[in-house]
Each structure stands twice: as structure tokens, then as C-alpha cells.
Design an enzyme around this catalytic site. Structure first.
Site, PDB file in Angstrom:
ATOM      1  N   ASN A   9      -6.543 -65.594 -93.071  1.00 21.76           N
ATOM      2  CA  ASN A   9      -5.941 -66.814 -93.644  1.00 21.76           C
ATOM      3  C   ASN A   9      -7.064 -68.107 -93.409  1.00 21.76           C
ATOM      4  O   ASN A   9      -7.094 -68.293 -92.391  1.00 21.76           O
ATOM      5  CB  ASN A   9      -4.717 -67.222 -92.652  1.00 21.76           C
ATOM      6  CG  ASN A   9      -4.105 -68.407 -93.025  1.00 21.76           C
ATOM      7  OD1 ASN A   9      -4.505 -69.144 -94.003  1.00 21.76           O
ATOM      8  ND2 ASN A   9      -3.114 -69.107 -92.189  1.00 21.76           N
ATOM      9  N   TRP A  10      -7.633 -68.518 -94.520  1.00 23.53           N
ATOM     10  CA  TRP A  10      -8.513 -69.291 -94.418  1.00 23.53           C
ATOM     11  C   TRP A  10      -8.390 -70.818 -94.367  1.00 23.53           C
ATOM     12  O   TRP A  10      -9.010 -71.654 -94.015  1.00 23.53           O
ATOM     13  CB  TRP A  10      -9.640 -69.293 -95.849  1.00 23.53           C
ATOM     14  CG  TRP A  10     -10.338 -68.260 -95.936  1.00 23.53           C
ATOM     15  CD1 TRP A  10     -10.624 -67.245 -95.051  1.00 23.53           C
ATOM     16  CD2 TRP A  10     -11.156 -67.722 -97.059  1.00 23.53           C
ATOM     17  NE1 TRP A  10     -11.462 -66.277 -95.435  1.00 23.53           N
ATOM     18  CE2 TRP A  10     -12.038 -66.634 -96.739  1.00 23.53           C
ATOM     19  CE3 TRP A  10     -11.484 -68.387 -98.244  1.00 23.53           C
ATOM     20  CZ2 TRP A  10     -13.063 -65.882 -97.626  1.00 23.53           C
ATOM     21  CZ3 TRP A  10     -12.553 -67.956 -99.055  1.00 23.53           C
ATOM     22  CH2 TRP A  10     -13.070 -66.794 -98.713  1.00 23.53           C
ATOM     23  N   LYS A  11      -6.764 -70.910 -94.296  1.00 27.14           N
ATOM     24  CA  LYS A  11      -6.233 -72.325 -94.023  1.00 27.14           C
ATOM     25  C   LYS A  11      -7.144 -73.130 -95.131  1.00 27.14           C
ATOM     26  O   LYS A  11      -7.354 -73.099 -96.122  1.00 27.14           O
ATOM     27  CB  LYS A  11      -6.575 -72.742 -92.575  1.00 27.14           C
ATOM     28  CG  LYS A  11      -5.967 -71.545 -91.657  1.00 27.14           C
ATOM     29  CD  LYS A  11      -5.746 -72.205 -90.217  1.00 27.14           C
ATOM     30  CE  LYS A  11      -5.061 -70.867 -89.632  1.00 27.14           C
ATOM     31  NZ  LYS A  11      -4.562 -71.206 -88.150  1.00 27.14           N
ATOM     32  N   HIS A  96       4.331 -70.404 -92.230  1.00 35.44           N
ATOM     33  CA  HIS A  96       3.005 -70.605 -91.202  1.00 35.44           C
ATOM     34  C   HIS A  96       3.454 -71.705 -89.883  1.00 35.44           C
ATOM     35  O   HIS A  96       3.808 -72.575 -90.393  1.00 35.44           O
ATOM     36  CB  HIS A  96       1.668 -70.665 -91.684  1.00 35.44           C
ATOM     37  CG  HIS A  96       0.560 -70.702 -90.755  1.00 35.44           C
ATOM     38  ND1 HIS A  96       0.292 -71.398 -89.992  1.00 35.44           N
ATOM     39  CD2 HIS A  96      -0.062 -69.610 -90.391  1.00 35.44           C
ATOM     40  CE1 HIS A  96      -0.971 -71.073 -89.011  1.00 35.44           C
ATOM     41  NE2 HIS A  96      -1.107 -69.787 -89.643  1.00 35.44           N
ATOM     42  N   GLU A  98       1.487 -73.924 -88.877  1.00 30.55           N
ATOM     43  CA  GLU A  98       1.111 -75.134 -89.223  1.00 30.55           C
ATOM     44  C   GLU A  98       1.903 -75.741 -90.507  1.00 30.55           C
ATOM     45  O   GLU A  98       2.163 -77.125 -90.577  1.00 30.55           O
ATOM     46  CB  GLU A  98      -0.329 -74.909 -89.947  1.00 30.55           C
ATOM     47  CG  GLU A  98      -1.252 -74.777 -88.731  1.00 30.55           C
ATOM     48  CD  GLU A  98      -2.417 -74.006 -88.805  1.00 30.55           C
ATOM     49  OE1 GLU A  98      -2.685 -73.784 -90.061  1.00 30.55           O
ATOM     50  OE2 GLU A  98      -2.829 -73.236 -87.825  1.00 30.55           O
ATOM     51  N   GLU A 168       3.072 -64.795 -84.887  1.00 32.99           N
ATOM     52  CA  GLU A 168       1.959 -65.796 -84.496  1.00 32.99           C
ATOM     53  C   GLU A 168       2.319 -66.636 -83.494  1.00 32.99           C
ATOM     54  O   GLU A 168       3.038 -67.816 -83.654  1.00 32.99           O
ATOM     55  CB  GLU A 168       1.262 -66.465 -85.496  1.00 32.99           C
ATOM     56  CG  GLU A 168       0.868 -65.575 -86.836  1.00 32.99           C
ATOM     57  CD  GLU A 168      -0.090 -66.321 -87.394  1.00 32.99           C
ATOM     58  OE1 GLU A 168      -1.347 -65.898 -87.486  1.00 32.99           O
ATOM     59  OE2 GLU A 168      -0.128 -67.212 -88.214  1.00 32.99           O
ATOM     60  N   GLY A 174      -5.752 -70.744 -82.722  1.00 30.51           N
ATOM     61  CA  GLY A 174      -6.971 -71.705 -82.740  1.00 30.51           C
ATOM     62  C   GLY A 174      -7.196 -72.165 -81.298  1.00 30.51           C
ATOM     63  O   GLY A 174      -8.102 -73.070 -81.375  1.00 30.51           O
ATOM     64  N   SER A 213      -5.940 -66.286 -82.560  1.00 31.26           N
ATOM     65  CA  SER A 213      -7.242 -66.088 -81.727  1.00 31.26           C
ATOM     66  C   SER A 213      -7.753 -64.415 -81.833  1.00 31.26           C
ATOM     67  O   SER A 213      -8.166 -64.104 -80.901  1.00 31.26           O
ATOM     68  CB  SER A 213      -7.224 -66.630 -80.521  1.00 31.26           C
ATOM     69  OG  SER A 213      -6.831 -68.078 -80.295  1.00 31.26           O
ATOM     70  N   GLY A 234      -7.275 -66.198 -88.540  1.00 30.98           N
ATOM     71  CA  GLY A 234      -7.630 -67.604 -89.049  1.00 30.98           C
ATOM     72  C   GLY A 234      -9.055 -67.760 -88.733  1.00 30.98           C
ATOM     73  O   GLY A 234      -9.886 -67.212 -89.877  1.00 30.98           O
ATOM     74  N   GLY A 235      -9.720 -68.388 -87.727  1.00 31.36           N
ATOM     75  CA  GLY A 235     -11.063 -68.657 -87.691  1.00 31.36           C
ATOM     76  C   GLY A 235     -11.804 -67.788 -87.858  1.00 31.36           C
ATOM     77  O   GLY A 235     -12.854 -67.956 -88.591  1.00 31.36           O
TER      78      GLY A 235
END
Ligand code: 13P
Length: 251
Positions: A9-11, A96, A98, A168, A174, A213, A234-235
Site C-alpha cells: 500500500n503506497w499510500k 484502512h 487512515e 492492521e 508506521g 510495520s 506500507g513503508g
């Protein structure tokens, strides 16, 4: 029987140029060695066209990071499942944390999105997970149960091919803090039991991903857990080397 899904997930990261560079490097690595796991990348909407070109004929599927429930209409700022289909999108991340916590999406909105995506023939990746406060108050299972029941309300006829769940924990996203493999497994097992109540034995074929993470260093031990069928990264998915190492972790 459940094929691992390794999802990125590149956000809100990467321009078109950066997305193309990612795929040049990532696909070069894939040419050297593939393993029997499915790969999905969910770039920002603005990169979908370029990413669709890049992944044509490769084992990589595309995802989107959200979608509206209607095929078209007066919904400023939204993108419909029909529009996503133009770019060979297969998966859509819905709910998600966010979206829930920064943009105030409720279980009701999320349910509408899940239904819209599902009925358009795309695969919703419904995200659930508790905050740190909820975990510390012993409410993890209650929160996850409600998010599943509300998010999946009115959905029927699912299969392992048409629905994915992602657990999640908000406190692990993150932050560099990962749930331990056993903490994650405990919730995944709970989710599978809940899916069995909702959908019956088909729950055994539905993939439940862990996100929060995930790194090359911890992916192997997470994927070893019996009810963890992949990861939502993610990251670390922004870096082709790291994402590739997660894809092959433990193989
Ligand atoms: P991180 O891997 O950066 O913690 O993000 C997880 C996530 O939110 C994936 O959807």
C-alpha cells in the site's frame, strides 16, 4: 490451499516517474526469481495508468486505495469501481485505519464501499484493527468483531477469490512496532472464526493479511502463523529491494 498475498500500500507516495522506477527495479528482481505467492501493489490513483502499463504480462496485480460505491455521479473527489477497472485493478483497499481515523470514514460508509466494490466484481481488502487505547482496555476482539460485522453487512456469496481481510492494529502502523507473530495470530484466528459465523466453511479459503510495520526482517515469522495468509505493507513496499525481500521471506 490459501495462496499468500503479498500486498503493498503506497499510500500518498510516488509520482509517476517514481512509480516507473520502482517497477523497473522490482520487475528486474522478479525476473531472477519468483515464488508461489501473489503480489499486489496499490499505488495512488494518479499512478494507476503508468502502473497498469508497467505490470502488463507480469505476476503483479494492481490495487486501489479506496473506491466509491456508485458507478458514476455527483461524488466530488471520489473514484468509482468502474473507473478502476479501466486500469486492470483487481483489489481495492477499504476501511484502512487512515481512512477511518484521519478522514472519519464510519463503518456505514465502509460497508457501502465494500458492497460497491464487491458487486462491481473487484476484490475488497477490508481493513480492521484496534487502536492502542482499545487494546489496552481489552477491547481488541470487540472492535474487530464490530468492524467485520458492520463492514460486511449484506454481503453474501463470498469465496476465497472475492474477499480479503487485513488485520492492521493501528498502533503498529508506521510506528516500527509490530504485533508479535503470536499476538497477530490470535486476532487472525478470531477473524477466521467470525468469518465462519458469517459465511460458513468458505472462511477457510479467505485470505487474512497482517499489516503494521512489516519489514524483510519480520515478514518470515509473521507469515509462518497458521491464520496469516499474507501481508499488507506500507513503508517497506516503497522500496523495491525491501518489498522483494518480503515477497520471498522464509522461502
Ligand atoms: P506500515 O507498513 O508503514 O506500518 O503501514 C502499514 C499499512 O498501513 C499498510 O496498509
Amino acid at each position: 490451499m490459501r495462496k499468500y498475498l503479498i500486498a503493498g500500500n503506497w499510500k500518498m507516495h510516488k509520482t509517476v516517474k517514481e512509480a516507473k522506477e520502482f517497477f523497473e527495479n522490482f520487475l528486474r528482481k522478479l525476473k531472477e526469481k519468483t515464488v508461489d505467492r501473489e503480489i499486489m501493489i496499490a499505488p495512488p490513483f494518479t499512478c494507476l495508468f503508468a502502473c497498469a502499463e508497467a505490470v502488463k504480462g507480469t505476476p503483479v496485480s494492481l490495487g486501489a486505495q479506496n473506491a466509491c460505491w456508485e458507478p458514476k455521479g455527483a461524488f466530488t473527489g471520489e473514484i468509482s469501481p468502474e473507473m478502476l477497472k479501466e486500469f486492470e485493478v483487481k483489489y481495492v483497499i477499504i476501511g484502512h485505519s487512515e481512512r477511518r481515523h484521519i478522514f472519519g470514514e464510519t463503518d456505514e460508509i465502509i460497508n457501502k464501499r465494500v458492497k460497491g466494490v464487491f458487486s462491481a466484481g473487484l476484490v475488497p481488502v477490508l481493513c480492521v484493527g484496534e487502536t492502542l487505547e482499545e487494546r489496552e482496555a481489552g477491547k481488541t476482539f470487540d472492535v474487530v468483531k464490530t468492524q467485520l460485522e458492520e463492514g460486511l453487512r449484506g454481503i453474501s456469496g463470498v469465496s476465497g477469490e472475492t474477499l480479503v481481510i487485513a488485520y492492521e492494529p493501528v498502533w503498529a502502523i508506521g510506528t516500527g512496532k509490530t504485533a508479535t507473530p503470536l499476538q497477530a495470530q490470535e486476532v487472525h484466528q478470531f477473524i477466521r472464526e467470525k468469518l465462519k459465523e458469517l459465511f460458513g466453511e468458505v472462511a477457510d479459503s479467505i485470505r487474512i493479511l497482517y499489516g503494521g510495520s512489516v519489514k524483510p526482517e519480520n515478514a518470515g515469522s509473521i507469515l509462518e502463523q497458521p491464520d496469516i495468509d499474507g501481508v499488507l505493507v506500507g513503508g517497506a513496499s516503497l522500496d523495491p529491494e525491501k518489498f522483494y525481500d518480503i515477497y520471498t521471506a522464509g522461502t
